[in-house]
Design a protein around this motif. Structure first.
Motif, PDB file in Angstrom:
ATOM      1  N   ALA A 121       0.832  -1.208   0.000  1.00  0.00           N
ATOM      2  CA  ALA A 121       0.000   0.000   0.000  1.00  0.00           C
ATOM      3  C   ALA A 121       0.866   1.256   0.000  1.00  0.00           C
ATOM      4  O   ALA A 121       0.567   2.240  -0.688  1.00  0.00           O
ATOM      5  N   LEU A 122       1.956   1.217   0.755  1.00  0.00           N
ATOM      6  CA  LEU A 122       2.855   2.375   0.798  1.00  0.00           C
ATOM      7  C   LEU A 122       3.552   2.585  -0.541  1.00  0.00           C
ATOM      8  O   LEU A 122       3.708   3.722  -0.996  1.00  0.00           O
ATOM      9  N   ILE A 123       3.968   1.494  -1.175  1.00  0.00           N
ATOM     10  CA  ILE A 123       4.691   1.614  -2.441  1.00  0.00           C
ATOM     11  C   ILE A 123       3.764   2.089  -3.561  1.00  0.00           C
ATOM     12  O   ILE A 123       4.214   2.600  -4.586  1.00  0.00           O
ATOM     13  N   ARG A 124       2.452   1.926  -3.349  1.00  0.00           N
ATOM     14  CA  ARG A 124       1.484   2.428  -4.335  1.00  0.00           C
ATOM     15  C   ARG A 124       1.123   3.890  -4.081  1.00  0.00           C
ATOM     16  O   ARG A 124       0.331   4.469  -4.829  1.00  0.00           O
ATOM     17  N   GLY A 125       1.664   4.444  -3.008  1.00  0.00           N
ATOM     18  CA  GLY A 125       1.468   5.865  -2.764  1.00  0.00           C
ATOM     19  C   GLY A 125       0.309   6.226  -1.862  1.00  0.00           C
ATOM     20  O   GLY A 125      -0.044   7.403  -1.744  1.00  0.00           O
ATOM     21  N   TYR A 126      -0.304   5.231  -1.191  1.00  0.00           N
ATOM     22  CA  TYR A 126      -1.393   5.544  -0.270  1.00  0.00           C
ATOM     23  C   TYR A 126      -0.850   6.273   0.960  1.00  0.00           C
ATOM     24  O   TYR A 126       0.331   6.166   1.292  1.00  0.00           O
ATOM     25  N   ASP A 127      -1.729   7.003   1.636  1.00  0.00           N
ATOM     26  CA  ASP A 127      -1.313   7.780   2.802  1.00  0.00           C
ATOM     27  C   ASP A 127      -0.702   6.864   3.866  1.00  0.00           C
ATOM     28  O   ASP A 127      -1.375   5.948   4.354  1.00  0.00           O
ATOM     29  N   PRO A 128       0.550   7.092   4.249  1.00  0.00           N
ATOM     30  CA  PRO A 128       1.233   6.186   5.182  1.00  0.00           C
ATOM     31  C   PRO A 128       0.553   6.066   6.543  1.00  0.00           C
ATOM     32  O   PRO A 128       0.470   4.969   7.097  1.00  0.00           O
ATOM     33  N   ILE A 129       0.060   7.173   7.074  1.00  0.00           N
ATOM     34  CA  ILE A 129      -0.518   7.131   8.416  1.00  0.00           C
ATOM     35  C   ILE A 129      -1.844   6.375   8.414  1.00  0.00           C
ATOM     36  O   ILE A 129      -2.095   5.530   9.283  1.00  0.00           O
ATOM     37  N   ILE A 130      -2.692   6.649   7.431  1.00  0.00           N
ATOM     38  CA  ILE A 130      -3.981   5.952   7.358  1.00  0.00           C
ATOM     39  C   ILE A 130      -3.767   4.451   7.173  1.00  0.00           C
ATOM     40  O   ILE A 130      -4.390   3.623   7.858  1.00  0.00           O
ATOM     41  N   VAL A 131      -2.883   4.092   6.255  1.00  0.00           N
ATOM     42  CA  VAL A 131      -2.604   2.673   6.005  1.00  0.00           C
ATOM     43  C   VAL A 131      -2.048   2.005   7.257  1.00  0.00           C
ATOM     44  O   VAL A 131      -2.461   0.901   7.633  1.00  0.00           O
ATOM     45  N   THR A 132      -1.126   2.682   7.927  1.00  0.00           N
ATOM     46  CA  THR A 132      -0.496   2.100   9.112  1.00  0.00           C
ATOM     47  C   THR A 132      -1.498   1.922  10.245  1.00  0.00           C
ATOM     48  O   THR A 132      -1.479   0.906  10.945  1.00  0.00           O
ATOM     49  N   VAL A 133      -2.377   2.890  10.430  1.00  0.00           N
ATOM     50  CA  VAL A 133      -3.402   2.772  11.479  1.00  0.00           C
ATOM     51  C   VAL A 133      -4.324   1.590  11.190  1.00  0.00           C
ATOM     52  O   VAL A 133      -4.646   0.796  12.087  1.00  0.00           O
ATOM     53  N   LEU A 134      -4.728   1.439   9.936  1.00  0.00           N
ATOM     54  CA  LEU A 134      -5.619   0.331   9.571  1.00  0.00           C
ATOM     55  C   LEU A 134      -4.925  -1.019   9.763  1.00  0.00           C
ATOM     56  O   LEU A 134      -5.501  -1.951  10.342  1.00  0.00           O
TER      57      LEU A 134
END
Length: 245
Positions: free
Chosen positions: A38-51
């Motif tokens: 998800a991070l390598i695709r450019g999604y927001d790091p904080i939102i992805v990490t929280v989920l």
């Protein structure tokens, strides 16, 4: 070494050790196949990490503690503590103007073939959330488990007494776990600290280097999240584990 670790976990922990191995595998898979892609695709790091952190918390605690009020108590305490740690890291890191370029690896991300425009500050803060997750989960589960044992041993205990019991256990755990986070982050920076000491770098100048400042924010934000998880878990447990007086 890995085989020895697994054998020791199974030998000492038995069924609980097997559950721990399962949750460790789930955590690794979640990071490898959910967080990083998800991070390598450019999604927001904080939102992805929280989920992802929330999913890891739910699966880990449910696997170890079962689907129960104790597990729900620990999940609420963990997610609350991690969110608090993340918010503090975000606020303090922004005020301190941390760049997210404290390591060579971060700078190398500028040249990856995917040409993604990373927000390195948010990437840094997402790492802080992941870094605090294990310790906060440990504290929340310890408090929730002890409170459940108290209710089983003393069925007539009041909510207030149960709350105080949870807080006392939390204070004992807090004293060691806060050290754990700070020592873990310090251990990774020892060569750099020795380099500064060898050249007589003043302390105030040392802590203003981006890499050192990042480690300081990581350690203290994680510790504050850990501390915050204790009363949240204790209050939640006193309501869920003892729903009526």
């Amino acid at each position: 070494l890995v085989a020895g670790f697994m054998a020791a976990l199974l030998l000492v922990g038995g069924l609980t050790g097997a559950k721990a191995l399962f949750t460790l595998g789930v955590t690794g898979l979640a990071i490898a196949y959910a967080l990083l892609p998800a991070l390598i695709r450019g999604y927001d790091p904080i939102i992805v990490t929280v989920l992802v952190s929330t999913a890891i918390t739910i699966i880990t605690i449910a696997a170890v503690g079962g689907v129960s009020r104790k597990a729900l108590t620990a999940i609420i305490g963990t997610t609350s503590g991690v969110l608090i740690a993340g918010l503090i890291a975000l606020a303090v890191g922004s005020a301190a103007r941390l760049t997210g370029f404290g390591t060579e690896e971060a700078a190398m991300l500028l040249y990856i073939p995917q040409e993604i425009q990373f927000d390195f500050r948010r990437l840094l803060f997402s790492g802080m959330i992941i870094g605090a997750l294990g310790a906060v989960m440990d504290v929340a589960m310890s408090v929730a488990s002890s409170m459940e044992e108290v209710t089983l041993a003393r069925p007539r205990i009041t909510q207030g007494q149960l709350l105080q019991s949870g807080l006392r256990v939390g204070r004992d755990v807090m004293g060691t776990m806060s050290n754990t986070l700070i020592l873990a982050y310090t251990g990774g920076a020892i060569p750099l600290l020795l380099l500064f000491m060898a050249y007589g770098t003043p302390m105030i100048q040392m802590v203003n280097f981006d890499h050192i400042a990042t480690e300081v924010v990581k350690a203290f934000a994680g510790s504050i999240g850990l501390i915050a998880a204790i009363p949240i878990t204790a209050i939640t447990g006193s309501r869920l584990l003892k729903p009526s007086e």
